[in-house]
Design an enzyme around this catalytic site. Structure first.
Site, mmCIF file in Angstrom:
data_model
loop_
_atom_site.group_PDB
_atom_site.id
_atom_site.type_symbol
_atom_site.label_atom_id
_atom_site.label_comp_id
_atom_site.label_asym_id
_atom_site.label_seq_id
_atom_site.Cartn_x
_atom_site.Cartn_y
_atom_site.Cartn_z
ATOM 1 N N LYS A 110 6.146 0.831 2.991
ATOM 2 C CA LYS A 110 6.155 -0.752 2.948
ATOM 3 C C LYS A 110 7.637 -1.275 2.539
ATOM 4 O O LYS A 110 7.831 -2.078 3.024
ATOM 5 C CB LYS A 110 5.151 -1.072 1.942
ATOM 6 N N THR A 121 2.819 14.288 -2.062
ATOM 7 C CA THR A 121 1.277 14.032 -2.337
ATOM 8 C C THR A 121 0.714 13.596 -0.971
ATOM 9 O O THR A 121 -0.259 14.284 -0.313
ATOM 10 C CB THR A 121 1.037 12.972 -3.117
ATOM 11 N N LYS A 143 4.530 -5.811 0.596
ATOM 12 C CA LYS A 143 3.177 -5.661 1.401
ATOM 13 C C LYS A 143 2.677 -7.159 1.927
ATOM 14 O O LYS A 143 2.473 -7.283 2.950
ATOM 15 C CB LYS A 143 2.268 -5.131 0.741
ATOM 16 N N GLY A 180 -3.261 0.736 1.738
ATOM 17 C CA GLY A 180 -3.596 2.325 1.706
ATOM 18 C C GLY A 180 -4.825 2.459 2.788
ATOM 19 O O GLY A 180 -4.678 2.135 4.148
ATOM 20 N N GLY A 235 -0.867 9.275 -14.182
ATOM 21 C CA GLY A 235 -0.428 9.474 -12.918
ATOM 22 C C GLY A 235 -0.624 7.852 -11.989
ATOM 23 O O GLY A 235 -0.349 8.177 -11.012
#
Lengths: 383, 383
Positions: free
Chosen positions: A88, A10, A188, A117, A170
């Site tokens: 990450k 993706t 993170k 992101g 999703g």
């Protein structure tokens, strides 16, 4: 700039599309096991074709996971190629090695996209270096769990029900463990802490609790307390030079900033001596936002990232969560074993409010009590 | 880097203190009418001593107001000196001239601190350029009015009462017009729009309404609507290439992000095609935060700001607020003259809900009705 792209999932296909618009960055090779119509001339299953291509100056690693991403990255840096990554999990486990290797080989390792992101959190933290002394950071860095908590709070539905819907749409993975157990947030937090405090943080030193055991009955108690549950990461300097670093469900006041972060959005804040409290919000994941962040990382390299924008932490932080104290909401069928006030019954268990106790004490207590009550849930209470 | 500092007020003394910590930036001259103990050797009342000093490469302008700040800045740029400023009033009125002069003379004009104080909003907008197409921006950019609205909403007090307290505590100026009439927010909107959309916006083209006429009775209606009032700036691209740009009190849902921005904090958001909605929050004013932002601007110059981080807009935007439409809350003793639903009585007037109408139509209507009812108040309603 000529790119070797690792992975055409993706995010990988997103960055490929974004870069097609530019005439200064070109994807010349793609490492992929599958073949995609129209891209066969770029695709290879042999990483050596990227590693040994002197024209490729920069590798974009979007494979995810620890291996082979780690080995490929090490090889690329040693071959004198810049690397940009959003991985990450891998970065949080190998940050020292990768930043050191990049420095030794005179190349850049850019990982801005790994936390938040598209939200330019890490980049701005790096930019603040030297102009301010950062004291603490906190926030919501996992969109999947925020979506689940937000929908549960607003619609009064149960965890399994909302998770199943999130998976169908999703927003959650088929194996949701990394998200719902707080592992993704923990990775993170380690990366963000290293940038903010310039000391690496080992994932195993972080006290981490996820949201797997939250129940609709808990939410009823939160509403009575006029509070909202969010999965927060926290890190701060302790007075003695150690740092506190933990991930836990947290009950914030209903009018707190985090309570207004809905669906799968992220928010992350830093407190500096001079700048005060700075907060950054946006989409922490997804094709276009992550590709946007990777593209900014590539442009930073082209612009000639300064040392200020690519700091190398020195050594590892001593993590001490005994110095972080607050009250907890605790719902369990076991005997709490610490001083509590009973709030009421809750799904066959009892809901309690503890007295202020340390984060390390609560996380250890929960581990003990889970022998008797595997479905125990707790959340920190923030003023 | 050798600095000529114009003005040693709150921000000026803050930046002087911050820069004392650095060995790469030195304040060598201060333009001030007053003399400060220990700084007399640096202070002068003659700007020529800065302008004609070849050692001074950069001027920090913290005088505020249109003149002499504008003339001094033009002279500095023409003399080949970089200029860093937080003067939103002057920048919004002379942005084209100053950016063009800087470019022609091969120096930098940095104005990051002019919108949002320490919040790195403008810097990040500049950084996004070329990697994304920005569609809209909005936010709370005036801390004084946000503090007044937040306290009124939470404590049910009247405007004059809260303003007087804010003045006493130093959160509002003795002459509060620039804040409460929305002028300060309008200036910031013009600057932010120019950076986001790369077209200058003339302050006189913006439809601007402040909060001077809000009453405690209005807040009661907002609470019944489960909404919170904030003074928002808004700008966005219209489909035909023009832009909409307006400042008005706005009723947001009680669980909206802006409703959780309390006291004198700021929040400002941008929407990009790829990055989605990004929000930046923090202190929009104050000694340390603004000095922090000015220091970052100075460091950017030392690091060699790229063209990407110092974009020059092309020409002026056509502003058309007829294309922005929403319903309004309107409280007036005059006959509204447009289709409305009456909500109830309010402080000797009546409170109404209008049908969706354009921003330009509402601002013109309010101007007309104020002949009959000078205390009229209105606020846009955002979904």
């Amino acid at each position: 700039m000529k790119i070797g792209l690792l992975g055409l999932g993706t995010i990988g296909s997103g960055i490929y599309e974004h870069l097609k618009r530019r005439d200064d960055i070109e994807v010349v090779r793609i490492l992929e096991l599958l073949r995609h119509p129209g891209l066969e001339h770029l695709e290879t299953s042999d990483y050596n074709e990227i590693l040994n291509d002197p024209d490729i100056d920069t590798v974009v690693e979007l494979i995810g996971g620890l291996e082979p991403a780690h080995t490929f990255t090490v090889q690329a840096l040693k071959a004198g190629k810049n690397v940009v990554s959003a991985n990450k999990l891998m970065i949080s486990h190998h940050m020292e090695e990768l930043l050191t290797l990049a420095k030794e080989n005179g190349v850049q390792y850019r990982y801005d996209a790994s936390v938040g992101g598209s939200i330019p959190f890490l980049y701005n933290l790096m930019r603040y270096r030297g102009a301010d002394d950062l004291q603490s950071l906190s926030g919501i860095v996992n969109g999947t769990t925020n979506l689940i908590l937000d929908v549960m709070q607003r619609e009064g539905r149960g965890f399994d029900d909302v998770l199943a819907e999130a998976q169908k749409l999703g927003y959650a993975e088929r194996n949701p463990a990394a998200d719902v157990d707080g592992i993704d947030a923990e990775c993170k937090l380690c990366i963000a802490s290293a940038v903010a405090f310039q000391k690496y943080v080992k994932p195993e030193d972080v006290d981490t609790e996820g949201i797997r055991h939250i129940a609709a009955g808990d939410i009823i108690h939160f509403k009575q307390m006029n509070r909202v549950c969010r999965l927060l990461v926290n890190a701060a300097k302790n007075p003695d030079g150690s740092i506190r670093a933990y991930v836990e469900p947290t009950l914030v006041p209903a009018d707190a900033m985090e309570a207004a972060v809905h669906m799968n959005n992220n928010t992350i804040s830093v407190v500096g001596e001079y700048c005060g409290l700075h907060t950054f919000q946006g989409q922490g994941a997804g094709k276009d936002p992550t590709a946007f962040a990777v593209e900014l990382g590539l442009r930073d390299i082209m612009d000639g990232v300064t040392a200020r924008l690519n700091p190398i932490p020195e050594g590892y932080a001593a993590v001490d969560n005994r110095q972080a104290r607050h009250a907890y909401y605790l719902r369990t069928s076991a005997h709490p074993g610490v001083p509590v006030e009973k709030l009421g019954d809750c799904e066959g268990s009892a809901a309690y409010l503890t007295e202020p106790m340390s984060v390390s004490e609560m996380h250890a207590l929960a581990k003990d009590l889970r022998d008797k009550d595997p479905r125990l849930f707790f959340a920190g209470i923030r003023d």
